[in-house]
Design a protein around this motif. Structure first.
Motif, short mmCIF file in Angstrom:
data_model
loop_
_atom_site.label_atom_id
_atom_site.label_comp_id
_atom_site.label_asym_id
_atom_site.label_seq_id
_atom_site.Cartn_x
_atom_site.Cartn_y
_atom_site.Cartn_z
N GLN A 109 -28.92 67.86 19.93
CA GLN A 109 -29.78 67.73 18.74
C GLN A 109 -30.73 68.91 18.62
N PHE A 110 -31.25 69.35 19.75
CA PHE A 110 -32.15 70.49 19.74
C PHE A 110 -31.42 71.75 19.27
N SER A 111 -30.16 71.87 19.68
CA SER A 111 -29.39 73.05 19.26
C SER A 111 -29.02 72.96 17.79
N GLU A 112 -28.97 71.74 17.24
CA GLU A 112 -28.67 71.58 15.81
C GLU A 112 -29.90 71.83 14.94
N LEU A 113 -31.08 71.84 15.50
CA LEU A 113 -32.31 72.03 14.73
C LEU A 113 -32.32 73.32 13.92
N PRO A 114 -31.89 74.47 14.45
CA PRO A 114 -31.89 75.67 13.60
C PRO A 114 -31.00 75.53 12.37
N GLY A 115 -29.86 74.85 12.53
CA GLY A 115 -28.98 74.63 11.38
C GLY A 115 -29.65 73.73 10.35
N GLN A 116 -30.31 72.68 10.85
CA GLN A 116 -31.01 71.78 9.94
C GLN A 116 -32.17 72.50 9.27
N MET A 117 -32.85 73.33 10.04
CA MET A 117 -33.96 74.10 9.47
C MET A 117 -33.45 75.04 8.39
N SER A 118 -32.29 75.64 8.64
CA SER A 118 -31.74 76.54 7.64
C SER A 118 -31.32 75.76 6.39
N GLU A 119 -30.77 74.54 6.58
CA GLU A 119 -30.44 73.70 5.42
C GLU A 119 -31.71 73.33 4.66
N LEU A 120 -32.76 72.97 5.41
CA LEU A 120 -34.03 72.63 4.75
C LEU A 120 -34.61 73.82 4.00
N LYS A 121 -34.52 75.01 4.62
CA LYS A 121 -35.01 76.22 3.93
C LYS A 121 -34.22 76.47 2.66
N ASP A 122 -32.88 76.32 2.76
CA ASP A 122 -32.03 76.52 1.57
C ASP A 122 -32.38 75.51 0.49
N SER A 123 -32.55 74.26 0.90
CA SER A 123 -32.91 73.21 -0.05
C SER A 123 -34.28 73.50 -0.67
N TYR A 124 -35.22 73.94 0.14
CA TYR A 124 -36.55 74.28 -0.35
C TYR A 124 -36.46 75.45 -1.34
N GLN A 125 -35.69 76.45 -0.98
CA GLN A 125 -35.54 77.61 -1.87
C GLN A 125 -34.90 77.21 -3.18
N THR A 142 -35.04 74.25 -4.55
CA THR A 142 -36.05 73.49 -5.29
C THR A 142 -37.07 74.43 -5.93
N VAL A 143 -37.49 75.46 -5.19
CA VAL A 143 -38.44 76.44 -5.73
C VAL A 143 -37.81 77.16 -6.93
N ASN A 144 -36.53 77.55 -6.80
CA ASN A 144 -35.85 78.22 -7.91
C ASN A 144 -35.75 77.31 -9.13
N GLU A 145 -35.42 76.03 -8.90
CA GLU A 145 -35.35 75.09 -10.02
C GLU A 145 -36.72 74.90 -10.65
N LEU A 146 -37.77 74.87 -9.83
CA LEU A 146 -39.12 74.74 -10.36
C LEU A 146 -39.48 75.96 -11.21
N GLU A 147 -39.16 77.15 -10.72
CA GLU A 147 -39.43 78.36 -11.49
C GLU A 147 -38.65 78.36 -12.81
N GLN A 148 -37.40 77.91 -12.72
CA GLN A 148 -36.58 77.83 -13.93
C GLN A 148 -37.18 76.85 -14.93
N THR A 149 -37.65 75.71 -14.41
CA THR A 149 -38.26 74.70 -15.27
C THR A 149 -39.55 75.23 -15.87
N LYS A 150 -40.35 75.96 -15.06
CA LYS A 150 -41.58 76.56 -15.59
C LYS A 150 -41.25 77.56 -16.68
N SER A 151 -40.21 78.34 -16.47
CA SER A 151 -39.80 79.34 -17.46
C SER A 151 -39.36 78.65 -18.75
N GLN A 152 -38.58 77.58 -18.61
CA GLN A 152 -38.14 76.84 -19.79
C GLN A 152 -39.33 76.22 -20.50
N LEU A 153 -40.28 75.69 -19.73
CA LEU A 153 -41.47 75.09 -20.32
C LEU A 153 -42.26 76.13 -21.10
#
Length: 142
Positions: free
Chosen positions: A39-55, A57-68
């Motif tokens: 599980q500890f060795s899987e943490l970097p992969g999960q962190m990378s998935e979380l970072k990708d998901s966060y990014q 979400t941030v891109n969608e938020l920026e897109q939504t702000k732009s549309q707004l």
């Protein structure tokens, strides 16, 4: 004498330990450690998935702000056009009212002129008729 008593106590304690029911051995300790490391060795992969998901979400938020912002700008533009159209409608309504007033004045003027012409001819006829009838009366006196 202390040694035989100590030895006897140790043997008695060992006998008791072996006679008691045995608790299940935790052979899973290594398995648990392996799972923990896994599980500890899987943490970097999960962190990378979380970072990708966060990014994402941030891109969608920026897109939504732009549309707004685009919608806000479009709304401002539409409000300005609406004000212009309202102003133009008011001007057209005023022009229509002025035209209707002008046409009504023309009608009144035309009817008044026609009435004056008709009245003039009637008045002339009445005057002629009265003059003839007076002149006919004069002829009767002669």
């Amino acid at each position: 004498m202390i040694i035989p008593r100590l030895l006897t106590a140790l043997l008695l304690a060992a006998g008791l330990l072996f006679s008691l029911p045995a608790t299940p051995a935790h052979a899973n300790v290594f398995n648990d450690m392996y799972k923990g490391l896994e599980q500890f060795s899987e943490l970097p992969g999960q962190m990378s998935e979380l970072k990708d998901s966060y990014q994402q979400t941030v891109n969608e938020l920026e897109q939504t702000k732009s549309q707004l912002e685009d919608y806000r700008n479009e709304n401002v533009t539409l409000q300005e056009k609406n004000q212009q159209l309202t102003k133009m409608l008011d001007e057209l309504r005023d022009e229509r009212t002025a035209r209707e007033r002008y046409i009504r004045r023309l009608k009144i003027t035309a009817l008044t002129g026609l009435g004056l012409v008709v009245g003039y001819f009637i008045l002339i006829r009445v005057i002629r008729f009265s003059m003839r009838s007076r002149s006919g009366r004069r002829d009767q006196w002669r």
